[in-house]
Write a protein that holds these residues in place. Structure first.
Motif, mmCIF file in Angstrom:
data_model
loop_
_atom_site.group_PDB
_atom_site.id
_atom_site.type_symbol
_atom_site.label_atom_id
_atom_site.label_comp_id
_atom_site.label_asym_id
_atom_site.label_seq_id
_atom_site.Cartn_x
_atom_site.Cartn_y
_atom_site.Cartn_z
ATOM 1 N N GLU A 199 0.830 -1.207 0.000
ATOM 2 C CA GLU A 199 0.000 0.000 0.000
ATOM 3 C C GLU A 199 0.865 1.258 0.000
ATOM 4 O OE1 GLU A 199 -2.542 -0.305 3.363
ATOM 5 O OE2 GLU A 199 -3.693 -2.004 2.551
ATOM 6 N N TRP A 202 2.044 2.023 -3.422
ATOM 7 C CA TRP A 202 1.007 2.674 -4.228
ATOM 8 C C TRP A 202 0.917 4.153 -3.885
ATOM 9 C CZ3 TRP A 202 -2.995 -1.594 -2.638
ATOM 10 C CH2 TRP A 202 -2.628 -2.791 -3.246
ATOM 11 N N ARG A 297 -1.911 -0.132 -12.182
ATOM 12 C CA ARG A 297 -2.404 -0.881 -11.021
ATOM 13 C C ARG A 297 -3.869 -1.287 -11.169
ATOM 14 N NH1 ARG A 297 0.888 2.785 -8.080
ATOM 15 N NH2 ARG A 297 -0.898 4.102 -7.614
#
Length: 472
Positions: A199, A202, A297
């Motif tokens: 995470e 990202w 993504r």
């Protein structure tokens, strides 16, 4: 001969693999003086003062049968956050600068892999013995202690030499089963930290492409096959621990002004614009305000059209290299797929540069200059690693071509289901469903993402070529 062999019955393919390694000048043995030096170092034992960290319940997580164990991990809860302990094999505890093992490692650069043979960077006395983090024995290590906040961001970092003792050598399958069953709290924490670090990637704007993993599979009966392998989730979570360590090491180097970093340039704007046009042509909306990483993504590699787009998007992540510096940090020092500075420090048994990266990190954390033997050869490392990775890549490509030709040779004339994954002025690339082969249809133009039938027209095992044509 210091190499790891797999038991493979003799036959045309194994003979061809031997010939291929000879063609590419892949070493078949270590010189006698290198073997003697490694055995002497292993018998002497590790050098350097180190703390005792044998109380850490570290484990290794690797493919079945691995003996060159670079990393061992333990993750503890720390309030709402975590403490990641990551032990890395301390190769410098056994290798003297300029000794025969060191010079041979410089000549090889990296370990090289064939289906039937591992050609290691260091002799087995070290790589699968005294320096490997095998379970149940004390081993020297470079121990990273990384404290994370509850969201996975880094709170604090320490790196020291230590003596460690791995508790278990787990395969990916065993670790995944323990996580799924909830029977090992430490491994469950590994999965949580792995997700959190993904995470954070990202959030930083990093991007990981879920490209199909084509691998040569060696069956128990000694026959070969080609497969697309879907990595288990634990492999990604485990990889995130390695990436975390490389990121904190790279950040330390960039901030201190001395180091060797793994680099990757940002995607070329013209290439990204071309990808945007291909995405719209495939019916995959890519709004201008959505950046490259964020769009990639969203792609599902299990959907044919999106898998084609993932394959095309890989073009945006090219040009990886290394940069070394002592003083001014180069402008282009980041790894843009990770959106961070990044250093290779977690695989010293298999990559030369990692031994040097670990020494730099140890010195920087201690507030000292790296050793002279590191600085003396720092400038050489990027060029040598580029050469070594080029040689390893050439072997990887040739092995795949060779195995493809041998596996497909009995199937000339047969049709195969495939997906169009790339088009260019040289033809159309298609990805077969089974076996795991990507082939080019020369002079043929087909729509991206289309499901098609192709026919195997010819195979030449000697030239390592296969020819497909559209099925009538």
């Amino acid at each position: 001969m210091t190499s790891s062999r797999r038991r493979v019955p003799p036959g045309p393919l194994t003979d061809a693999l031997v010939a291929l390694r000879a063609e590419l000048d892949v070493p078949t043995a270590f010189p006698a003086e290198v073997e003697r030096a490694a055995e002497s170092a292993a018998a002497r034992g590790p050098r350097h003062a180190r703390i005792d960290a044998t109380d850490l319940a570290l484990v290794t997580v690797d493919p079945p049968g691995s003996r060159d164990l670079d990393q061992a991990v333990h993750i503890a809860a720390d309030g709402r956050g975590f403490v990641v302990s990551y032990a890395i094999a301390d190769v410098a505890a056994f290798v003297d600068p300029g000794d025969p093992v060191d010079e041979e490692a410089w000549a090889r650069g990296v370990s090289r892999y064939s289906p039937d043979l591992v050609t290691p960077l260091h002799p087995r006395a070290l790589s699968e013995g005294a320096a490997s983090l095998l379970p149940g024995v004390d081993r020297p290590a470079v121990l990273w202690t990384i404290r994370l906040h509850a969201d996975g961001d880094v709170a604090d970092v320490a790196v020291r030499r230590a003596t460690v003792r791995s508790r278990a050598q787990l395969t990916y399958g065993e670790a995944q089963h323990a996580i799924d069953a909830g029977t090992d709290p430490m491994l469950v924490r590994l999965s949580r930290v792995g997700r959190l670090r993904a995470e954070r990637e990202w959030v930083r704007g990093g991007v990981s492409l879920a490209l199909p993993d084509q691998e040569v599979h060696l069956a128990d009966d000694g026959t070969f096959d080609l497969r697309y392998r879907a990595p288990r989730p634990v492999e990604e979570w485990n990889a995130q621990i390695s990436l975390l360590t490389g990121i904190v090491a790279g950040t330390m180097m960039a901030e201190s002004g001395v180091g060797v970093l793994r680099t990757l340039p940002a995607p070329d704007p013209d290439a990204v614009q071309g990808l945007r046009q291909r995405a719209w042509a495939l019916g995959l909306p890519w709004p201008r305000e959505i950046p490259y990483a964020a769009f990639v993504r969203t792609l599902d590699p299990h959907e044919p059209v999106e898998a084609a787009m993932v394959s095309l998007a890989a073009v945006g992540l090219r040009g990886a290299g290394y940069v070394a510096f002592d003083g001014q940090v180069p402008v282009a020092h980041r790894h843009e797929a990770l959106a961070s500075a990044y250093a290779h420090v977690t695989a010293p048994l298999r990559r030369l540069v990692d031994r040097y990266g670990s020494e730099i990190a140890l010195a920087v954390h201690a507030g000292a200059r790296p050793p002279s033997w590191v600085l003396d050869r720092l400038e050489e490392l990027p060029k040598e690693m580029s050469r070594a990775r080029g040689r390893a890549g050439a072997l990887d490509r040739a092995v795949l071509d060779l195995v493809e030709a041998h596996v497909l040779a009995p199937q000339v004339g047969r049709p195969f289901a495939a997906t169009v994954v790339r088009t260019s002025d040289r033809g159309t690339d298609v990805q077969l469903r089974q076996p795991a082969v990507t082939a080019r249809l020369a002079g043929v133009e087909l729509p991206l993402g289309a499901e098609v039938q192709v026919r195997l027209d010819a195979v030449d095992p000697t030239a390592r070529t296969v020819t497909f044509v559209p099925a009538a």
